[in-house]
Motif scaffolding. Structure first.
Motif, PDB file in Angstrom:
ATOM      1  N   TYR A 137       1.411   4.159  -1.585  1.00  0.00           N
ATOM      2  CA  TYR A 137       2.839   4.282  -1.876  1.00  0.00           C
ATOM      3  C   TYR A 137       3.518   5.293  -0.966  1.00  0.00           C
ATOM      4  O   TYR A 137       4.700   5.150  -0.603  1.00  0.00           O
ATOM      5  CB  TYR A 137       3.074   4.610  -3.356  1.00  0.00           C
ATOM      6  CG  TYR A 137       2.991   6.066  -3.732  1.00  0.00           C
ATOM      7  CD1 TYR A 137       4.073   6.928  -3.552  1.00  0.00           C
ATOM      8  CD2 TYR A 137       1.835   6.594  -4.296  1.00  0.00           C
ATOM      9  CE1 TYR A 137       4.005   8.268  -3.913  1.00  0.00           C
ATOM     10  CE2 TYR A 137       1.763   7.931  -4.660  1.00  0.00           C
ATOM     11  CZ  TYR A 137       2.845   8.754  -4.471  1.00  0.00           C
ATOM     12  OH  TYR A 137       2.775  10.077  -4.817  1.00  0.00           O
ATOM     13  N   GLN A 140       4.280   3.751   2.412  1.00  0.00           N
ATOM     14  CA  GLN A 140       5.384   2.807   2.275  1.00  0.00           C
ATOM     15  C   GLN A 140       6.724   3.529   2.202  1.00  0.00           C
ATOM     16  O   GLN A 140       7.739   3.031   2.698  1.00  0.00           O
ATOM     17  CB  GLN A 140       5.190   1.949   1.022  1.00  0.00           C
ATOM     18  CG  GLN A 140       6.290   0.912   0.794  1.00  0.00           C
ATOM     19  CD  GLN A 140       6.388  -0.097   1.911  1.00  0.00           C
ATOM     20  OE1 GLN A 140       5.361  -0.450   2.516  1.00  0.00           O
ATOM     21  NE2 GLN A 140       7.590  -0.562   2.202  1.00  0.00           N
ATOM     22  N   GLN A 141       6.749   4.690   1.599  1.00  0.00           N
ATOM     23  CA  GLN A 141       8.000   5.434   1.481  1.00  0.00           C
ATOM     24  C   GLN A 141       8.576   5.823   2.835  1.00  0.00           C
ATOM     25  O   GLN A 141       9.782   6.042   2.954  1.00  0.00           O
ATOM     26  CB  GLN A 141       7.774   6.692   0.639  1.00  0.00           C
ATOM     27  CG  GLN A 141       7.633   6.419  -0.849  1.00  0.00           C
ATOM     28  CD  GLN A 141       7.329   7.678  -1.638  1.00  0.00           C
ATOM     29  OE1 GLN A 141       6.598   8.548  -1.182  1.00  0.00           O
ATOM     30  NE2 GLN A 141       7.896   7.781  -2.824  1.00  0.00           N
ATOM     31  N   ALA A 390       4.612   1.553  -4.687  1.00  0.00           N
ATOM     32  CA  ALA A 390       5.552   1.961  -3.646  1.00  0.00           C
ATOM     33  C   ALA A 390       6.980   1.663  -4.088  1.00  0.00           C
ATOM     34  O   ALA A 390       7.255   0.625  -4.689  1.00  0.00           O
ATOM     35  CB  ALA A 390       5.245   1.228  -2.343  1.00  0.00           C
ATOM     36  N   ASP A 392      10.834   1.568  -2.437  1.00  0.00           N
ATOM     37  CA  ASP A 392      11.589   1.632  -1.194  1.00  0.00           C
ATOM     38  C   ASP A 392      12.599   2.777  -1.231  1.00  0.00           C
ATOM     39  O   ASP A 392      13.186   3.069  -2.272  1.00  0.00           O
ATOM     40  CB  ASP A 392      12.340   0.322  -0.953  1.00  0.00           C
ATOM     41  CG  ASP A 392      11.409  -0.809  -0.539  1.00  0.00           C
ATOM     42  OD1 ASP A 392      10.191  -0.555  -0.407  1.00  0.00           O
ATOM     43  OD2 ASP A 392      11.891  -1.935  -0.344  1.00  0.00           O
TER      44      ASP A 392
END
Length: 435
Positions: A137, A140-141, A390, A392
């Motif tokens: 996660y 992904q950030q 994750a 966004d």
């Protein structure tokens, strides 16, 4: 990571560290070593950081000098808010632009969409080759909707519920009463208040902050989805506002902000019974916020099985930084984010929960935490870190957080209708969505 203000990935100031919340800036400057016989140029890597992070950098200097004996490190400190203000200005003007900067997760989205950060997915960085080594996660950030990766994760804040064991015992309630469901959490707060006079939480806003982070679907962020559609007029936000309103109606919050003196006093005196936060706060309570309460605290999962991240630090390289400096800047980023020894050292000394997965087998996770009555709580936090989905990030997240907080205050303090409050927030966020 947070000695910062309590930021749970909203961009609102948490110390974080607050948290584990973090800020690094490296400026590489060529400096000649003076004096007779000087044979080579001595470079200086200047790192600007806020408290706790600056200590992590200083502790890394011996290891850095082993790898780069001709490169010095100079550490300067800025407070969390001052640093991010300076970085905002530097990226927009390209003046006094550092080569390496650390960003709290709430700022990653804001800066990622502006194009001021180097795309680390491109050559020669090729950060994707390291993707599997970090908590999914967190990686992904730092990835924007164009597939660019604008920063490398260094520390994270898996969510936890810290509570005063002695206060719960006095009220005749247990951990399961707190964690069974959100409704049970509030109902238990009523019992705690009646029996002990202690508040369930510092501020009703804390309830909203966690509940809006539950039930997020792939491709969604907190406030916007991947197509910049606004998400706040939704069941997720309705429930968060309703629960926060219930907390306030029952007078279960102390109405104090994170990192205020009243907040710290509530923990010291046992007048605030619980705090939903990142795992790093246990260390801050032990080290400086409320050390005399050692043994009285426990850690539990968040209510209703919720999984959430509270804060996190990322290291980035400015796109407009001098090209000649970037190779060494990238070496610094990799040392701080991909070196197991450095990640564990920061974890053990500053409670900066590592983003590097290969640290997760270290025996330090198994050790009982005396401050938490001997609980091996890091095992639960490690499990949470692996399971957090994750979310966004969006460049307007910080603005959206301010709007939502303002509308919640109107609900709590003025009795504004929740549907109207969220509709008003939706309209404001739509106006900013594409900017």
């Amino acid at each position: 990571m947070h000695v910062r203000t309590l930021l749970i990935s909203t961009g609102r100031a948490v110390a974080r560290r607050c948290v584990l919340g973090g800020v690094l800036v490296g400026m590489l400057v060529g400096v000649l070593v003076g004096g007779p016989g000087a044979a080579q140029a001595q470079q200086v890597l200047t790192v600007a950081a806020y408290p706790a992070v600056d200590e992590i950098v200083r502790a890394a200097i011996p290891r850095w000098r082993q790898l780069h004996p001709t490169v010095d490190i100079r550490v300067t400190s800025r407070q969390f808010s001052d640093h991010h203000t300076a970085m905002t200005t530097a990226l927009s003007t390209s003046v006094y632009l550092p080569d390496v900067m650390a960003l709290e997760v709430g700022y990653v989205g804001r800066f990622a969409r502006g194009g001021g950060l180097q795309d680390l997915a491109a050559a020669p960085y090729d950060i994707a080759q390291f993707k599997a080594r970090w908590v999914p996660y967190a990686y992904q950030q730092a990835t924007n909707r164009r597939g660019q990766v604008v920063a490398a994760p260094t520390d994270i804040g898996p969510g936890t519920l810290l509570y005063r064991h002695d206060v719960l015992a006095k009220a005749g309630v247990g951990e399961a009463d707190l964690t069974r469901s959100w409704d049970s959490y509030v109902a238990t707060g009523v019992r705690i208040k009646a029996a002990t006079g202690a508040y369930l939480m510092a501020h009703a806003r804390d309830m909203k902050d966690i509940v809006i982070r539950t039930g997020i679907q792939p491709g969604e962020g907190l406030y916007y989805d991947s197509q910049s559609r606004v998400l706040v007029n939704s069941p997720r936000f309705v429930r968060a506002f309703e629960l926060a309103r219930e907390v306030r109606r029952h007078k279960l919050d102390a109405k104090v902000g994170a990192w205020s003196s009243e907040w710290a006093e509530g923990f010291k005196r046992g007048t605030i019974a619980t705090q939903m936060t990142g795992a790093w706060l246990a260390g801050h309570l032990n080290n400086w916020l409320a050390p005399a309460t050692a043994g009285l605290w426990r850690a539990a999962p968040l209510p209703e099985g919720a999984m959430a991240a509270y804060g996190g630090t990322f290291l980035a390289i400015a796109r407009a930084a001098p090209a000649a400096h970037k190779p060494l800047a990238w070496q610094f980023v990799k040392l701080m984010t991909l070196d197991r020894t450095m990640q564990l050292a920061a974890f053990k000394s500053q409670d900066a929960f590592p983003a590097l997965l290969e640290t997760f087998d270290d025996a330090f996770f198994d050790q009982p935490i005396a401050f938490l009555g001997g609980q091996p709580a890091r095992l639960d936090w490690r499990d949470a870190a692996r399971r957090i989905a994750a979310v966004d990030v969006h460049k307007q997240d910080a603005f959206a957080s301010e709007v939502i907080d303002t509308e919640l205050d109107k609900v709590l303090d003025r009795g504004k209708d929740i549907a109207t409050a969220l509709a008003d927030a939706q309209r404001l966020l739509l106006q900013r969505a594409k900017r």
